[in-house]
Design a protein around this motif. Sequence first.
Motif, PDB file in Angstrom:
ATOM      1  N   GLN A  67      15.607 -29.043  46.796  1.00 26.66           N
ATOM      2  CA  GLN A  67      14.444 -28.143  46.953  1.00 26.66           C
ATOM      3  C   GLN A  67      13.679 -28.400  48.249  1.00 26.66           C
ATOM      4  N   SER A  68      13.991 -29.482  48.949  1.00 27.63           N
ATOM      5  CA  SER A  68      13.334 -29.731  50.243  1.00 27.63           C
ATOM      6  C   SER A  68      13.697 -28.630  51.246  1.00 27.63           C
ATOM      7  N   GLN A  69      14.719 -27.828  50.906  1.00 26.27           N
ATOM      8  CA  GLN A  69      15.056 -26.657  51.749  1.00 26.27           C
ATOM      9  C   GLN A  69      13.844 -25.741  51.861  1.00 26.27           C
ATOM     10  N   GLU A  70      13.045 -25.642  50.751  1.00 25.94           N
ATOM     11  CA  GLU A  70      11.853 -24.772  50.784  1.00 25.94           C
ATOM     12  C   GLU A  70      10.863 -25.296  51.828  1.00 25.94           C
ATOM     13  N   THR A  71      10.749 -26.616  51.888  1.00 27.31           N
ATOM     14  CA  THR A  71       9.842 -27.233  52.865  1.00 27.31           C
ATOM     15  C   THR A  71      10.325 -26.921  54.278  1.00 27.31           C
ATOM     16  N   LEU A  72      11.660 -26.997  54.449  1.00 24.74           N
ATOM     17  CA  LEU A  72      12.216 -26.682  55.770  1.00 24.74           C
ATOM     18  C   LEU A  72      11.979 -25.215  56.114  1.00 24.74           C
ATOM     19  N   ARG A  73      12.069 -24.334  55.104  1.00 25.34           N
ATOM     20  CA  ARG A  73      11.822 -22.893  55.371  1.00 25.34           C
ATOM     21  C   ARG A  73      10.386 -22.694  55.849  1.00 25.34           C
ATOM     22  N   ASP A 208      21.222 -27.074  58.390  1.00 21.31           N
ATOM     23  CA  ASP A 208      22.412 -27.900  58.153  1.00 21.31           C
ATOM     24  C   ASP A 208      22.103 -28.855  57.023  1.00 21.31           C
ATOM     25  N   VAL A 209      23.074 -29.025  56.133  1.00 20.57           N
ATOM     26  CA  VAL A 209      22.868 -29.964  55.021  1.00 20.57           C
ATOM     27  C   VAL A 209      23.838 -31.136  55.182  1.00 20.57           C
ATOM     28  N   LEU A 210      23.273 -32.336  55.190  1.00 22.90           N
ATOM     29  CA  LEU A 210      24.081 -33.550  55.321  1.00 22.90           C
ATOM     30  C   LEU A 210      23.776 -34.464  54.141  1.00 22.90           C
ATOM     31  N   LYS A 211      24.669 -35.402  53.889  1.00 20.88           N
ATOM     32  CA  LYS A 211      24.400 -36.415  52.861  1.00 20.88           C
ATOM     33  C   LYS A 211      24.186 -37.756  53.582  1.00 20.88           C
ATOM     34  N   PRO A 212      23.432 -38.671  52.972  1.00 21.82           N
ATOM     35  CA  PRO A 212      23.245 -39.976  53.621  1.00 21.82           C
ATOM     36  C   PRO A 212      24.573 -40.610  54.027  1.00 21.82           C
ATOM     37  N   ALA A 213      25.624 -40.427  53.188  1.00 21.54           N
ATOM     38  CA  ALA A 213      26.923 -41.040  53.512  1.00 21.54           C
ATOM     39  C   ALA A 213      27.504 -40.452  54.800  1.00 21.54           C
ATOM     40  N   ASP A 214      27.220 -39.146  55.071  1.00 17.62           N
ATOM     41  CA  ASP A 214      27.703 -38.540  56.326  1.00 17.62           C
ATOM     42  C   ASP A 214      27.095 -39.247  57.528  1.00 17.62           C
ATOM     43  N   LEU A 215      25.908 -39.827  57.309  1.00 18.15           N
ATOM     44  CA  LEU A 215      25.193 -40.492  58.407  1.00 18.15           C
ATOM     45  C   LEU A 215      25.413 -42.005  58.372  1.00 18.15           C
ATOM     46  N   GLY A 216      26.204 -42.449  57.404  1.00 14.58           N
ATOM     47  CA  GLY A 216      26.504 -43.882  57.288  1.00 14.58           C
ATOM     48  C   GLY A 216      25.300 -44.707  56.862  1.00 14.58           C
ATOM     49  N   VAL A 217      24.386 -44.089  56.091  1.00 14.32           N
ATOM     50  CA  VAL A 217      23.167 -44.805  55.689  1.00 14.32           C
ATOM     51  C   VAL A 217      23.150 -44.998  54.174  1.00 14.32           C
ATOM     52  N   ASP A 218      22.821 -46.215  53.752  1.00 15.30           N
ATOM     53  CA  ASP A 218      22.618 -46.486  52.329  1.00 15.30           C
ATOM     54  C   ASP A 218      21.113 -46.386  52.063  1.00 15.30           C
ATOM     55  N   PRO A 219      20.677 -45.316  51.369  1.00 15.24           N
ATOM     56  CA  PRO A 219      19.226 -45.121  51.215  1.00 15.24           C
ATOM     57  C   PRO A 219      18.627 -45.820  50.003  1.00 15.24           C
ATOM     58  N   SER A 220      19.382 -46.710  49.358  1.00 12.00           N
ATOM     59  CA  SER A 220      18.860 -47.253  48.092  1.00 12.00           C
ATOM     60  C   SER A 220      17.576 -48.065  48.322  1.00 12.00           C
ATOM     61  N   PRO A 221      16.652 -48.000  47.340  1.00 10.59           N
ATOM     62  CA  PRO A 221      15.345 -48.647  47.503  1.00 10.59           C
ATOM     63  C   PRO A 221      15.457 -50.153  47.709  1.00 10.59           C
ATOM     64  N   ARG A 222      14.590 -50.683  48.533  1.00 14.19           N
ATOM     65  CA  ARG A 222      14.530 -52.139  48.758  1.00 14.19           C
ATOM     66  C   ARG A 222      13.312 -52.742  48.052  1.00 14.19           C
ATOM     67  N   LEU A 223      12.378 -51.881  47.666  1.00 15.88           N
ATOM     68  CA  LEU A 223      11.182 -52.352  46.968  1.00 15.88           C
ATOM     69  C   LEU A 223      11.213 -51.841  45.534  1.00 15.88           C
ATOM     70  N   LYS A 224      10.703 -52.660  44.600  1.00 20.34           N
ATOM     71  CA  LYS A 224      10.676 -52.236  43.210  1.00 20.34           C
ATOM     72  C   LYS A 224       9.224 -51.956  42.810  1.00 20.34           C
ATOM     73  N   THR A 225       8.975 -50.783  42.249  1.00 18.97           N
ATOM     74  CA  THR A 225       7.618 -50.481  41.774  1.00 18.97           C
ATOM     75  C   THR A 225       7.423 -51.166  40.433  1.00 18.97           C
ATOM     76  N   LEU A 226       6.418 -52.020  40.340  1.00 20.38           N
ATOM     77  CA  LEU A 226       6.189 -52.719  39.073  1.00 20.38           C
ATOM     78  C   LEU A 226       5.456 -51.823  38.092  1.00 20.38           C
ATOM     79  N   LYS A 227       4.347 -51.220  38.540  1.00 21.33           N
ATOM     80  CA  LYS A 227       3.686 -50.236  37.675  1.00 21.33           C
ATOM     81  C   LYS A 227       2.731 -49.378  38.495  1.00 21.33           C
ATOM     82  N   VAL A 228       2.481 -48.192  37.985  1.00 20.55           N
ATOM     83  CA  VAL A 228       1.540 -47.272  38.609  1.00 20.55           C
ATOM     84  C   VAL A 228       0.466 -46.988  37.562  1.00 20.55           C
ATOM     85  N   VAL A 229      -0.801 -47.164  37.932  1.00 19.68           N
ATOM     86  CA  VAL A 229      -1.883 -46.939  36.959  1.00 19.68           C
ATOM     87  C   VAL A 229      -2.921 -45.976  37.528  1.00 19.68           C
TER      88      VAL A 229
END
Length: 257
Positions: A67-73, A208-229
Amino acid sequence: MKVLTAVKRVVDYNVKVRVKADQSGVDIGNVKMSMNPFDEIATEAATRLKEAGKASEVVAVSCGVPQSQETLRTALAIGADRGVLVETDAELQPLAVAKLLKAVIDREQPQLVILGKQAIDDDAGQTGQLLAALLDWPQATFASDIEIGDGSATGSATGSGTITREVDGGLEVITIRLPAIVTTDLRLNEPRYVTLPNIMKAKKKPIDVLKPADLGVDPSPRLKTLKVVEPAARKAGVIVPDVATLLQKLKSEAKVI
Ligand code: AMP
């Protein structure tokens, strides 16, 4: 000069967000999503550079869900020439976004990259700075004015820029070599109202639509959210009958005078 802007899809600034019952985050189901306001300012700034003949092309990039395509539009309706969507359902943290943007920049080779100073959902205020570090490019954050060199004091045609920065208690004016990263502050401009004809025109512009793998990037999170209040609820105020009572309460109860 090619200008690239980074545009994020976020919860609309008018929406009052609710924290999920399990405290894992904010509930974004069925809420209105819009372009991050600082990214509208970034896209407006890039469009004005094009209209002033300083930029030849404006490319808007968004990373996230389809849906970020809408933002790009919306960016294309403001004035960007084309869009790039790095599509992923993964939770994206600023470092992952910076890595994805770097990979797109390596392909696109823009001379100027404009981001918002902060995304209003995570309030991280990190992506522009991380991106400048990854690219080893100069950066000018919190810009309230962007002048691109035209052979005057700032240097050669597209070689440098003069950026006015909002700093504590005033403004700082700096020159930077291009290519460079700029992040926008609120006073840089007032984004134009997006008109229906421009929305229609934007539908024909390419994304143009690309995937992170097309760019050779691993986007997995490095920080863990403990809680949101939720923020603590504010106590109800009291109406005092007169100034004398107000002064007495400020002295003896609030102890601020
Ligand atoms: P942040 O560091 O998360 O506060 O975001 C700062 C700026 O980085 C935003 O105003 C955007 O210009 C850019 N940005 C952050 N996340 C994304 C994303 N998922 N896609 C595109 N641009 C992003």
